[in-house]
Design a protein around this motif. Structure first.
Motif, PDB file in Angstrom:
ATOM      1  N   PRO A  82      34.618  26.649  39.242  1.00  0.00           N
ATOM      2  CA  PRO A  82      34.451  26.453  40.688  1.00  0.00           C
ATOM      3  C   PRO A  82      35.652  26.895  41.519  1.00  0.00           C
ATOM      4  O   PRO A  82      35.513  27.181  42.698  1.00  0.00           O
ATOM      5  CB  PRO A  82      34.231  24.941  40.819  1.00  0.00           C
ATOM      6  N   VAL A  83      36.830  26.973  40.894  1.00  0.00           N
ATOM      7  CA  VAL A  83      38.040  27.349  41.626  1.00  0.00           C
ATOM      8  C   VAL A  83      38.699  28.540  40.931  1.00  0.00           C
ATOM      9  O   VAL A  83      38.840  28.545  39.706  1.00  0.00           O
ATOM     10  CB  VAL A  83      39.048  26.185  41.699  1.00  0.00           C
ATOM     11  N   VAL A  84      39.088  29.538  41.734  1.00  0.00           N
ATOM     12  CA  VAL A  84      39.811  30.693  41.201  1.00  0.00           C
ATOM     13  C   VAL A  84      41.151  30.812  41.916  1.00  0.00           C
ATOM     14  O   VAL A  84      41.211  30.883  43.150  1.00  0.00           O
ATOM     15  CB  VAL A  84      39.019  32.005  41.379  1.00  0.00           C
ATOM     16  N   LEU A  85      42.215  30.810  41.132  1.00  0.00           N
ATOM     17  CA  LEU A  85      43.563  31.054  41.649  1.00  0.00           C
ATOM     18  C   LEU A  85      43.924  32.488  41.306  1.00  0.00           C
ATOM     19  O   LEU A  85      43.946  32.863  40.132  1.00  0.00           O
ATOM     20  CB  LEU A  85      44.563  30.081  41.018  1.00  0.00           C
ATOM     21  N   ILE A  86      44.166  33.304  42.318  1.00  0.00           N
ATOM     22  CA  ILE A  86      44.593  34.689  42.126  1.00  0.00           C
ATOM     23  C   ILE A  86      46.094  34.750  42.374  1.00  0.00           C
ATOM     24  O   ILE A  86      46.574  34.286  43.413  1.00  0.00           O
ATOM     25  CB  ILE A  86      43.862  35.649  43.081  1.00  0.00           C
ATOM     26  N   GLU A  87      46.815  35.306  41.420  1.00  0.00           N
ATOM     27  CA  GLU A  87      48.274  35.395  41.528  1.00  0.00           C
ATOM     28  C   GLU A  87      48.710  36.853  41.620  1.00  0.00           C
ATOM     29  O   GLU A  87      48.381  37.668  40.760  1.00  0.00           O
ATOM     30  CB  GLU A  87      48.929  34.747  40.313  1.00  0.00           C
ATOM     31  N   TYR A  88      49.468  37.180  42.662  1.00  0.00           N
ATOM     32  CA  TYR A  88      50.067  38.500  42.831  1.00  0.00           C
ATOM     33  C   TYR A  88      51.538  38.360  42.475  1.00  0.00           C
ATOM     34  O   TYR A  88      52.283  37.658  43.173  1.00  0.00           O
ATOM     35  CB  TYR A  88      49.906  38.990  44.274  1.00  0.00           C
ATOM     36  N   ALA A  89      51.967  39.007  41.381  1.00  0.00           N
ATOM     37  CA  ALA A  89      53.321  38.752  40.901  1.00  0.00           C
ATOM     38  C   ALA A  89      53.933  39.979  40.235  1.00  0.00           C
ATOM     39  O   ALA A  89      53.251  40.938  39.884  1.00  0.00           O
ATOM     40  CB  ALA A  89      53.314  37.570  39.933  1.00  0.00           C
ATOM     41  N   ASP A  90      55.251  39.893  40.053  1.00  0.00           N
ATOM     42  CA  ASP A  90      56.064  40.958  39.472  1.00  0.00           C
ATOM     43  C   ASP A  90      56.869  40.350  38.328  1.00  0.00           C
ATOM     44  O   ASP A  90      57.456  39.278  38.481  1.00  0.00           O
ATOM     45  CB  ASP A  90      56.994  41.505  40.562  1.00  0.00           C
ATOM     46  N   PHE A  91      56.920  41.019  37.184  1.00  0.00           N
ATOM     47  CA  PHE A  91      57.644  40.477  36.041  1.00  0.00           C
ATOM     48  C   PHE A  91      59.164  40.483  36.235  1.00  0.00           C
ATOM     49  O   PHE A  91      59.874  39.813  35.492  1.00  0.00           O
ATOM     50  CB  PHE A  91      57.272  41.233  34.767  1.00  0.00           C
ATOM     51  N   LYS A  92      59.664  41.206  37.216  1.00  0.00           N
ATOM     52  CA  LYS A  92      61.096  41.184  37.509  1.00  0.00           C
ATOM     53  C   LYS A  92      61.469  40.132  38.556  1.00  0.00           C
ATOM     54  O   LYS A  92      62.621  40.006  38.935  1.00  0.00           O
ATOM     55  CB  LYS A  92      61.567  42.571  37.969  1.00  0.00           C
ATOM     56  N   CYS A  93      60.468  39.397  39.018  1.00  0.00           N
ATOM     57  CA  CYS A  93      60.673  38.378  40.050  1.00  0.00           C
ATOM     58  C   CYS A  93      61.068  37.052  39.403  1.00  0.00           C
ATOM     59  O   CYS A  93      60.305  36.486  38.625  1.00  0.00           O
ATOM     60  CB  CYS A  93      59.383  38.234  40.857  1.00  0.00           C
ATOM     61  N   GLY A  94      62.254  36.562  39.742  1.00  0.00           N
ATOM     62  CA  GLY A  94      62.735  35.313  39.168  1.00  0.00           C
ATOM     63  C   GLY A  94      61.876  34.113  39.528  1.00  0.00           C
ATOM     64  O   GLY A  94      61.660  33.224  38.695  1.00  0.00           O
ATOM     65  N   TYR A  95      61.379  34.067  40.750  1.00  0.00           N
ATOM     66  CA  TYR A  95      60.558  32.939  41.172  1.00  0.00           C
ATOM     67  C   TYR A  95      59.171  32.984  40.532  1.00  0.00           C
ATOM     68  O   TYR A  95      58.553  31.947  40.310  1.00  0.00           O
ATOM     69  CB  TYR A  95      60.468  32.888  42.692  1.00  0.00           C
TER      70      TYR A  95
END
Length: 251
Positions: A82-95
């Motif tokens: 029922p819920v979808v979390l889409i994550e936009y991310a970079d592997f060089k990003c510390g956070y």
């Protein structure tokens, strides 16, 4: 926390029709994406804030970005969750790494494992050639069913400080248990990997994301590696709105 991770690349001039309002909001607060919203800043809207109202801050037109493809190697959880979390991310990003190590495992244990949540990864490389290379490598690992193992290895404490050169990427693939390393190397440098990464990247830019990590939870934008509570509140509200609260959802 320190200053946010902002992309040096030029954004597309056009924003996907129907998402202009959300894109403007996400872009407005991206400069604070790596720190929680300041509750004292009255009158300053933030995509990190989650209202008790399940409909507040949600843009239904953004829900279409959930692919819900059961064969997607870069997704975790039921395609019909029922819920979808889409994550936009970079592997060089510390956070992004902080989210991957400190927050995401708790979300997986609490929501993915019981069928409430699906997590869909989008490669959003914004830190140059190594970002692009590791994004393609992650996609290639996913082609052999080892994306999430690669994700864990690449986001391990201290991993990004070792860089993401060709030999390092191969070592991460081996650590992740990718069975065919020759295929992995070929796939990483192939046209399909480049096209897949570009597709994710363009989607993130179209939504107004200018820093990593950025998220959508059933059409609700969230910017930055926010505290666990921000995500649990958003997921619970989305599940309630979907009429599929965790207690009453058939498994």
């Amino acid at each position: 926390m320190s200053s946010p991770h902002s992309s040096p690349k030029t954004r597309p001039a056009l924003i996907v029709a129907g998402v202009a309002v959300a894109a403007a909001l996400l872009g407005l607060v991206s400069y604070t994406a790596t720190k929680p919203a300041d509750p004292s800043a009255a009158g300053s809207p933030s995509v990190a804030e989650v209202s008790a109202d399940p409909a507040s801050g949600v843009y239904p037109e953004l829900e279409k970005y959930a692919r819900r493809d059961a064969s997607d190697g870069l997704a975790l959880g039921r395609a019909d969750a029922p819920v979808v979390l889409i994550e936009y991310a970079d592997f060089k990003c510390g956070y992004c790494g902080k989210f991957a190590r400190d927050t995401e495992p708790a979300l997986i244990e609490k929501y993915v494992e019981d069928g409430t949540l699906r997590i869909e990864w989008r490669n959003f490389p914004i830190f140059g050639e190594e970002s692009e290379a590791v994004a393609r490598a992650a996609w290639a690992a996913g082609e052999q069913g080892r994306f999430w193992q690669f994700h864990k290895a690449a986001y391990a404490e201290g991993a990004k400080e070792k860089g993401f050169g060709e030999e390092r990427l191969r070592a991460l693939a081996a650590e992740a248990g990718v069975p065919d390393l020759a295929r992995f190397t070929k796939d990483s440098g192939g046209a399909a990997a480049r096209a897949a990464v570009r597709k994710d990247q363009e989607q993130g830019y179209a939504l107004g994301a200018s820093s990593t990590p950025s998220f959508l939870v059933n059409g609700r934008p969230i910017a930055g590696a926010q505290p666990l509570e921000t995500f649990t509140e958003a997921i619970e509200a989305a599940a309630e709105k979907a009429g599929a609260g965790r207690a009453g959802t058939p498994r």
